[in-house]
Design an enzyme around this catalytic site. Structure first.
Site, PDB file in Angstrom:
ATOM      1  N   LYS A 153      59.185 -19.783  32.612  1.00 22.03           N
ATOM      2  CA  LYS A 153      59.541 -21.100  32.056  1.00 22.03           C
ATOM      3  C   LYS A 153      61.032 -21.360  32.261  1.00 22.03           C
ATOM      4  O   LYS A 153      61.819 -21.421  31.319  1.00 22.03           O
ATOM      5  CB  LYS A 153      59.164 -21.161  30.578  1.00 22.03           C
ATOM      6  CG  LYS A 153      57.671 -21.032  30.344  1.00 22.03           C
ATOM      7  CD  LYS A 153      57.344 -20.953  28.861  1.00 22.03           C
ATOM      8  CE  LYS A 153      55.853 -20.755  28.640  1.00 22.03           C
ATOM      9  NZ  LYS A 153      55.512 -20.601  27.195  1.00 22.03           N
ATOM     10  N   LYS A 185      45.303 -14.924  32.981  1.00 21.81           N
ATOM     11  CA  LYS A 185      45.395 -15.682  31.750  1.00 21.81           C
ATOM     12  C   LYS A 185      44.032 -16.283  31.382  1.00 21.81           C
ATOM     13  O   LYS A 185      43.066 -16.112  32.131  1.00 21.81           O
ATOM     14  CB  LYS A 185      46.466 -16.763  31.896  1.00 21.81           C
ATOM     15  CG  LYS A 185      47.854 -16.186  32.167  1.00 21.81           C
ATOM     16  CD  LYS A 185      48.877 -17.253  32.480  1.00 21.81           C
ATOM     17  CE  LYS A 185      49.261 -18.056  31.257  1.00 21.81           C
ATOM     18  NZ  LYS A 185      50.030 -17.268  30.278  1.00 21.81           N
TER      19      LYS A 185
END
Length: 299
Positions: A153, A185
């Site tokens: 991020k 994920k």
């Protein structure tokens, strides 16, 4: 010594071993930032007010407490404007700053220094902010055998230097990109149909040097991953009690990494669960810029 013990040992020695990023990585970032600021017509203010032959001596100064990072980018900003500018650093990346600390002294063309000022300060402030944020957690959990890690991020285009700043602040880096490692994920699991199928596909699809990490939010998912020999597990948004149980179940068979809105105030409790790493996204996407200024020398 196991790999688990190795990654969590001696944060201070890791910080001391930080290697500067090569110029070939830094220069395109700085050139782009300078071009963005100079626009189509250059520095209209300095062109009108500051003669090209005027020399100046100015200081980079810390205006608040923090951790210094980004000196090489600041130096490049000034020297790309004028190779004759000299920047003598008083401190190094990783230095703990107090308000009023002199970071570096610049001498050379006043016109060129002023033209590069904002670009240099933008890099210094942003990266020092990342290093400072990282240190706020790294300092809090020192002694627990746990390290703070960043994520992907990052601000677009600045990943390499932001992750460098994380290392300067005493943290470690997660993946630099999608090509570093496998991180399975929830959406990957949903597409594959199960944790087992996702891991089997990943194992068959990558080379023997590629690590596989599984993100889980339940102990049942964790147990399935451990049966198939994952290298690392990301324990997402688990309670402290569940984290402790997860660490017990892993029992050193994989690297454990906790995530989920961790702050300096909550990091110690997370570290006390025994996880190897704590992943913190806001270190790079939301860290406050550290206030650094450029002031005239008194003498």
């Amino acid at each position: 010594m196991s790999i688990i013990k190795t990654i969590s040992s001696d944060v201070d020695s890791m910080r001391a071993a930080i290697v500067p990023l090569p110029k070939v990585i830094l220069e395109p970032l700085v050139r782009h930032a300078l071009r963005e600021d100079l626009g189509r017509a250059g520095d209209l203010t300095s062109d009108a007010i500051v003669p090209r032959d005027v020399q100046a001596r100015l200081r980079l100064m810390a205006r608040e407490t923090g951790v210094l990072a980004g000196l090489d980018l600041a130096r490049l900003a000034f020297q790309l404007m004028d190779a004759g500018i000299q920047m003598k650093a008083r401190l190094e990346d990783g230095a703990r700053l107090m308000p009023g600390d002199e970071i570096a002294v610049l001498t050379g063309s006043a016109h060129a220094i002023l033209g590069a000022e904002r670009t240099a300060l933008n890099f210094l402030g942003q990266l020092s902010g990342v290093a400072t944020a990282t240190a706020s957690i790294a300092d809090a959990i020192r002694g627990y055998g746990t390290r703070v890690s960043c994520t992907r991020k990052t601000l677009p285009g600045l990943r390499a230097v932001q992750k460098y700043a994380v290392r300067v602040g005493g943290g470690s880096n997660h993946r630099f990109g999608l090509d570093d490692a496998v991180l399975i994920k929830d959406n990957h699991i949903a597409v594959a149909g199960s944790v087992r199928e996702a891991i089997l596909r990943a194992r068959a699809g990558v080379g023997h040097m590629v690590k596989i990490q599984l993100e889980v939010d339940t102990l049942e998912q964790l147990a399935q991953g451990l049966e198939l020999g994952i290298d690392a597990v990301l324990l997402d948004n688990m309670s402290l009690d569940t984290l402790k149980e997860a660490v017990r179940l892993v029992d050193g068979r994989a690297v454990t990494e906790a995530s989920g809105r961790v702050t300096p105030a909550t990091a110690v409790a997370v570290a006390q669960t025994g996880v190897n790493l704590i992943a913190v996204g806001w270190l790079t996407h939301s860290a406050s810029v550290l206030d650094v200024g450029l002031d005239a020398c008194n003498a």
